[in-house]
Design a protein around this motif. Structure first.
Motif, PDB file in Angstrom:
ATOM      1  N   ARG A   1      -8.121  -9.398  -5.251  1.00  0.00           N
ATOM      2  CA  ARG A   1      -8.839  -9.079  -4.025  1.00  0.00           C
ATOM      3  C   ARG A   1      -7.839  -9.052  -2.873  1.00  0.00           C
ATOM      4  NH1 ARG A   1     -11.209 -13.317  -1.243  1.00  0.00           N
ATOM      5  NH2 ARG A   1      -9.026 -13.526  -0.711  1.00  0.00           N
ATOM      6  N   ILE A   2      -7.858  -7.951  -2.105  1.00  0.00           N
ATOM      7  CA  ILE A   2      -6.964  -7.795  -0.963  1.00  0.00           C
ATOM      8  C   ILE A   2      -7.839  -7.631   0.276  1.00  0.00           C
ATOM      9  CG2 ILE A   2      -5.097  -6.435   0.054  1.00  0.00           C
ATOM     10  CD1 ILE A   2      -4.522  -5.386  -2.820  1.00  0.00           C
ATOM     11  N   ALA A   3      -7.883  -8.669   1.115  1.00  0.00           N
ATOM     12  CA  ALA A   3      -8.715  -8.667   2.320  1.00  0.00           C
ATOM     13  C   ALA A   3      -7.860  -8.211   3.498  1.00  0.00           C
ATOM     14  CB  ALA A   3      -9.299 -10.058   2.569  1.00  0.00           C
ATOM     15  N   VAL A   4      -7.856  -6.916   3.772  1.00  0.00           N
ATOM     16  CA  VAL A   4      -7.010  -6.351   4.822  1.00  0.00           C
ATOM     17  C   VAL A   4      -7.539  -6.738   6.199  1.00  0.00           C
ATOM     18  CG1 VAL A   4      -6.106  -4.218   5.829  1.00  0.00           C
ATOM     19  CG2 VAL A   4      -6.378  -4.425   3.341  1.00  0.00           C
ATOM     20  N   ASP A   5      -6.650  -7.202   7.079  1.00  0.00           N
ATOM     21  CA  ASP A   5      -6.983  -7.526   8.459  1.00  0.00           C
ATOM     22  C   ASP A   5      -7.049  -6.220   9.247  1.00  0.00           C
ATOM     23  OD1 ASP A   5      -7.068  -8.288  11.123  1.00  0.00           O
ATOM     24  OD2 ASP A   5      -5.640  -9.934  10.888  1.00  0.00           O
ATOM     25  N   SER A   6      -8.237  -5.845   9.692  1.00  0.00           N
ATOM     26  CA  SER A   6      -8.424  -4.546  10.334  1.00  0.00           C
ATOM     27  C   SER A   6      -7.757  -4.440  11.699  1.00  0.00           C
ATOM     28  CB  SER A   6      -9.921  -4.237  10.468  1.00  0.00           C
ATOM     29  OG  SER A   6     -10.565  -5.236  11.240  1.00  0.00           O
ATOM     30  N   THR A   7      -7.271  -5.562  12.238  1.00  0.00           N
ATOM     31  CA  THR A   7      -6.499  -5.485  13.478  1.00  0.00           C
ATOM     32  C   THR A   7      -5.051  -5.101  13.204  1.00  0.00           C
ATOM     33  OG1 THR A   7      -5.844  -7.830  13.460  1.00  0.00           O
ATOM     34  CG2 THR A   7      -7.957  -7.275  14.484  1.00  0.00           C
ATOM     35  N   LYS A   8      -4.658  -5.132  11.925  1.00  0.00           N
ATOM     36  CA  LYS A   8      -3.283  -4.796  11.549  1.00  0.00           C
ATOM     37  C   LYS A   8      -3.212  -3.481  10.773  1.00  0.00           C
ATOM     38  CE  LYS A   8      -2.035  -9.694  11.126  1.00  0.00           C
ATOM     39  NZ  LYS A   8      -1.554 -10.762  10.203  1.00  0.00           N
ATOM     40  N   ALA A   9      -4.231  -3.220   9.981  1.00  0.00           N
ATOM     41  CA  ALA A   9      -4.248  -2.005   9.164  1.00  0.00           C
ATOM     42  C   ALA A   9      -5.686  -1.630   8.842  1.00  0.00           C
ATOM     43  CB  ALA A   9      -3.454  -2.207   7.881  1.00  0.00           C
ATOM     44  N   ILE A  10      -5.932  -0.347   8.632  1.00  0.00           N
ATOM     45  CA  ILE A  10      -7.254   0.144   8.240  1.00  0.00           C
ATOM     46  C   ILE A  10      -7.375   0.012   6.722  1.00  0.00           C
ATOM     47  CG2 ILE A  10      -8.806   2.117   8.259  1.00  0.00           C
ATOM     48  CD1 ILE A  10      -8.113   0.982  11.039  1.00  0.00           C
ATOM     49  N   PRO A  11      -8.392  -0.715   6.215  1.00  0.00           N
ATOM     50  CA  PRO A  11      -8.512  -0.888   4.758  1.00  0.00           C
ATOM     51  C   PRO A  11      -8.482   0.429   3.981  1.00  0.00           C
ATOM     52  CG  PRO A  11     -10.015  -2.352   5.892  1.00  0.00           C
ATOM     53  CD  PRO A  11      -9.419  -1.480   6.951  1.00  0.00           C
ATOM     54  N   GLY A  12      -9.187   1.453   4.485  1.00  0.00           N
ATOM     55  CA  GLY A  12      -9.191   2.743   3.799  1.00  0.00           C
ATOM     56  C   GLY A  12      -7.819   3.383   3.757  1.00  0.00           C
ATOM     57  N   TYR A  13      -7.020   3.130   4.797  1.00  0.00           N
ATOM     58  CA  TYR A  13      -5.652   3.661   4.812  1.00  0.00           C
ATOM     59  C   TYR A  13      -4.803   2.942   3.764  1.00  0.00           C
ATOM     60  CZ  TYR A  13      -0.806   4.281   6.242  1.00  0.00           C
ATOM     61  OH  TYR A  13       0.547   4.535   6.239  1.00  0.00           O
ATOM     62  N   VAL A  14      -4.914   1.617   3.691  1.00  0.00           N
ATOM     63  CA  VAL A  14      -4.142   0.856   2.700  1.00  0.00           C
ATOM     64  C   VAL A  14      -4.552   1.275   1.291  1.00  0.00           C
ATOM     65  CG1 VAL A  14      -3.597  -1.450   1.811  1.00  0.00           C
ATOM     66  CG2 VAL A  14      -3.838  -1.086   4.283  1.00  0.00           C
ATOM     67  N   GLU A  15      -5.849   1.525   1.089  1.00  0.00           N
ATOM     68  CA  GLU A  15      -6.318   2.019  -0.214  1.00  0.00           C
ATOM     69  C   GLU A  15      -5.605   3.310  -0.585  1.00  0.00           C
ATOM     70  OE1 GLU A  15     -10.305   3.971  -2.257  1.00  0.00           O
ATOM     71  OE2 GLU A  15      -9.947   4.023  -0.107  1.00  0.00           O
ATOM     72  N   GLN A  16      -5.525   4.246   0.365  1.00  0.00           N
ATOM     73  CA  GLN A  16      -4.900   5.534   0.089  1.00  0.00           C
ATOM     74  C   GLN A  16      -3.410   5.391  -0.189  1.00  0.00           C
ATOM     75  OE1 GLN A  16      -6.401   8.269  -0.505  1.00  0.00           O
ATOM     76  NE2 GLN A  16      -8.467   7.808   0.246  1.00  0.00           N
ATOM     77  N   VAL A  17      -2.737   4.478   0.511  1.00  0.00           N
ATOM     78  CA  VAL A  17      -1.314   4.240   0.241  1.00  0.00           C
ATOM     79  C   VAL A  17      -1.135   3.705  -1.181  1.00  0.00           C
ATOM     80  CG1 VAL A  17       0.715   2.868   0.840  1.00  0.00           C
ATOM     81  CG2 VAL A  17      -0.692   3.853   2.651  1.00  0.00           C
ATOM     82  N   LEU A  18      -1.982   2.759  -1.575  1.00  0.00           N
ATOM     83  CA  LEU A  18      -1.869   2.178  -2.918  1.00  0.00           C
ATOM     84  C   LEU A  18      -2.184   3.213  -3.999  1.00  0.00           C
ATOM     85  CD1 LEU A  18      -3.490  -1.334  -2.325  1.00  0.00           C
ATOM     86  CD2 LEU A  18      -1.063  -0.786  -2.582  1.00  0.00           C
ATOM     87  N   ARG A  19      -3.018   4.177  -3.692  1.00  0.00           N
ATOM     88  CA  ARG A  19      -3.346   5.225  -4.660  1.00  0.00           C
ATOM     89  C   ARG A  19      -2.299   6.330  -4.697  1.00  0.00           C
ATOM     90  NH1 ARG A  19      -9.403   7.122  -3.631  1.00  0.00           N
ATOM     91  NH2 ARG A  19      -8.781   8.522  -5.324  1.00  0.00           N
ATOM     92  N   SER A  20      -1.473   6.405  -3.656  1.00  0.00           N
ATOM     93  CA  SER A  20      -0.477   7.471  -3.538  1.00  0.00           C
ATOM     94  C   SER A  20       0.733   7.197  -4.426  1.00  0.00           C
ATOM     95  CB  SER A  20      -0.023   7.607  -2.087  1.00  0.00           C
ATOM     96  OG  SER A  20       0.824   6.521  -1.735  1.00  0.00           O
ATOM     97  N   ALA A  21       1.673   8.133  -4.416  1.00  0.00           N
ATOM     98  CA  ALA A  21       2.915   7.953  -5.171  1.00  0.00           C
ATOM     99  C   ALA A  21       3.662   6.712  -4.706  1.00  0.00           C
ATOM    100  CB  ALA A  21       3.796   9.197  -5.017  1.00  0.00           C
ATOM    101  N   ILE A  22       3.587   6.399  -3.409  1.00  0.00           N
ATOM    102  CA  ILE A  22       4.265   5.209  -2.885  1.00  0.00           C
ATOM    103  C   ILE A  22       3.714   3.952  -3.548  1.00  0.00           C
ATOM    104  CG2 ILE A  22       4.572   3.778  -0.816  1.00  0.00           C
ATOM    105  CD1 ILE A  22       4.586   6.366   0.822  1.00  0.00           C
ATOM    106  N   GLY A  23       2.382   3.823  -3.553  1.00  0.00           N
ATOM    107  CA  GLY A  23       1.769   2.641  -4.158  1.00  0.00           C
ATOM    108  C   GLY A  23       1.963   2.576  -5.656  1.00  0.00           C
ATOM    109  N   GLN A  24       1.828   3.717  -6.341  1.00  0.00           N
ATOM    110  CA  GLN A  24       1.959   3.726  -7.793  1.00  0.00           C
ATOM    111  C   GLN A  24       3.397   3.479  -8.241  1.00  0.00           C
ATOM    112  OE1 GLN A  24      -0.792   3.753  -9.969  1.00  0.00           O
ATOM    113  NE2 GLN A  24      -1.651   3.340  -7.935  1.00  0.00           N
ATOM    114  N   GLU A  25       4.360   3.861  -7.416  1.00  0.00           N
ATOM    115  CA  GLU A  25       5.753   3.528  -7.725  1.00  0.00           C
ATOM    116  C   GLU A  25       5.975   2.027  -7.650  1.00  0.00           C
ATOM    117  OE1 GLU A  25       8.250   5.790  -5.158  1.00  0.00           O
ATOM    118  OE2 GLU A  25       7.778   7.693  -6.120  1.00  0.00           O
ATOM    119  N   ALA A  26       5.316   1.383  -6.680  1.00  0.00           N
ATOM    120  CA  ALA A  26       5.404  -0.071  -6.574  1.00  0.00           C
ATOM    121  C   ALA A  26       4.781  -0.735  -7.795  1.00  0.00           C
ATOM    122  CB  ALA A  26       4.713  -0.546  -5.290  1.00  0.00           C
TER     123      ALA A  26
END
Length: 333
Positions: free
Chosen positions: A107-132
């Motif tokens: 479970r990753i509880a994103v702080d919305s004052t620092k990042a948008i949860p939907g944006y972090v989701e998209q990064v993790l789904r992208s090539a950047i996140g999948q490479e990690a």
């Protein structure tokens, strides 16, 4: 890791979570299903979009109680950290508020004052996140990620308004693809219905009458048994694409060094493989489709010899067959 734009600083995922809600996994031993229990989210519940609420595992409040740390809230992210779907991520919907997770999910509880949860989701789904995911994933029979490694995932961080816009654009595309996938699944079900009902004769097409009859398969098809010369390309049978070249479709050949004992597939042949799949538990049946020869072999189904009746039928289904034959012969010369 791929290069990030200079203007986007990268921040470790651990620094983007809410205070007091660090990245964590959930219940280790869920026990038996309890109809009125607490919903337990597993990777399979969101690997292909969120399943219906009736399909979730449920656990007793007593099993849930010691794992308050991993309770879900709307907008949280869930990330599969064990198994074949490691790296799959989804945003928790409002109707799963208060649910819990298994030990194979983070479970990753994103702080919305620092990042948008939907944006972090998209990064993790992208090539950047999948490479990690690929970089930190541990091998073995059960691939997986350690929470300490997940915390190290670097997230490129533009300003919040830009994050929100990026998330909106990508989510719009996701929704469009989801609708196409759902429409395709519906059309497949319709095709199955047509095949099931039309081939029985119980449902008739408008304007058609007369009795149906059943004949042995050997009356309409025969196994010619032609063997490979060893020079032909090796093809496999695909559920969705029919006959496919192994090298082009699978990246390499899986055939034996000597293919002399392989069956040769002629244009228009009906090919059957006993390899079962989820949709075809009794095997796969496909036809080798090549312009004139396909029609030629379809005529053989109705008339097995090259007599007058054969050419009469060929003239009906393809009046220009002679021109096509000449063109094909020129191409093969």
């Amino acid at each position: 890791m791929r290069e990030r734009p200079q203007s986007f600083p990268s921040v470790a995922l651990a620094k983007l979570v809410q205070k007091g809600r660090k990245i964590t996994y959930g219940i280790v031993q869920p026990g038996e299903f309890v109809a009125d229990g607490v919903i337990l989210v597993r990777g399979r519940d969101y690997s292909a979009g969120w399943r219906d609420i009736d399909g979730f595992m449920r656990v007793t409040p007593e099993i849930d109680a010691p794992y308050k740390r991993s309770k879900l809230k709307p907008g949280d992210l869930v990330l599969t950290i064990v198994g074949a779907n490691t790296g799959t991520v989804a945003v928790v919907p409002a109707w799963l508020d208060g649910a819990n997770i298994t030990q194979t999910t983070a479970r990753i509880a994103v702080d919305s004052t620092k990042a948008i949860p939907g944006y972090v989701e998209q990064v993790l789904r992208s090539a950047i996140g999948q490479e990690a995911v690929y970089r930190f994933q541990k091998g073995g029979a059960q691939p997986g990620l350690n929470l300490a490694d997940v915390e190290k995932f670097e997230i490129p961080l533009p300003p919040l308004p830009e994050q929100r816009k990026i998330a909106e654009i990508l989510r719009t595309w996701d929704q469009a693809l989801e609708k196409i996938t759902a429409l395709r699944a519906l059309n497949i079900r319709r095709r199955v219905w047509f095949r099931t009902h039309l081939f029985t004769g119980k449902v008739r097409l408008p304007g058609f009458t007369g009795e149906w009859r059943e004949v042995p398969l050997s009356d309409v098809l025969h196994e010619h048994g032609s063997k490979s010369t060893g020079a032909e390309e090796v093809y496999s049978v695909s559920v969705h694409k029919g006959l496919v070249n192994q090298v082009e479709h699978l990246g390499r050949s899986f055939s034996a060094a000597n293919t002399d004992h392989y069956n040769r597939v002629l244009p228009g042949d009906i090919v059957y493989t006993k390899s079962p799949t989820g949709d075809f538990p009794l095997g796969i049946i496909k036809q080798s489709k090549i312009d004139r020869e396909v029609t030629h072999e379809l005529c053989h189904v109705a008339e097995p010899h090259h007599g007058a009746a054969f050419f009469e039928l060929l003239d009906k289904v393809m009046p220009d067959w002679e021109r096509r034959k000449q063109r094909l012969e020129r191409a093969m010369a």
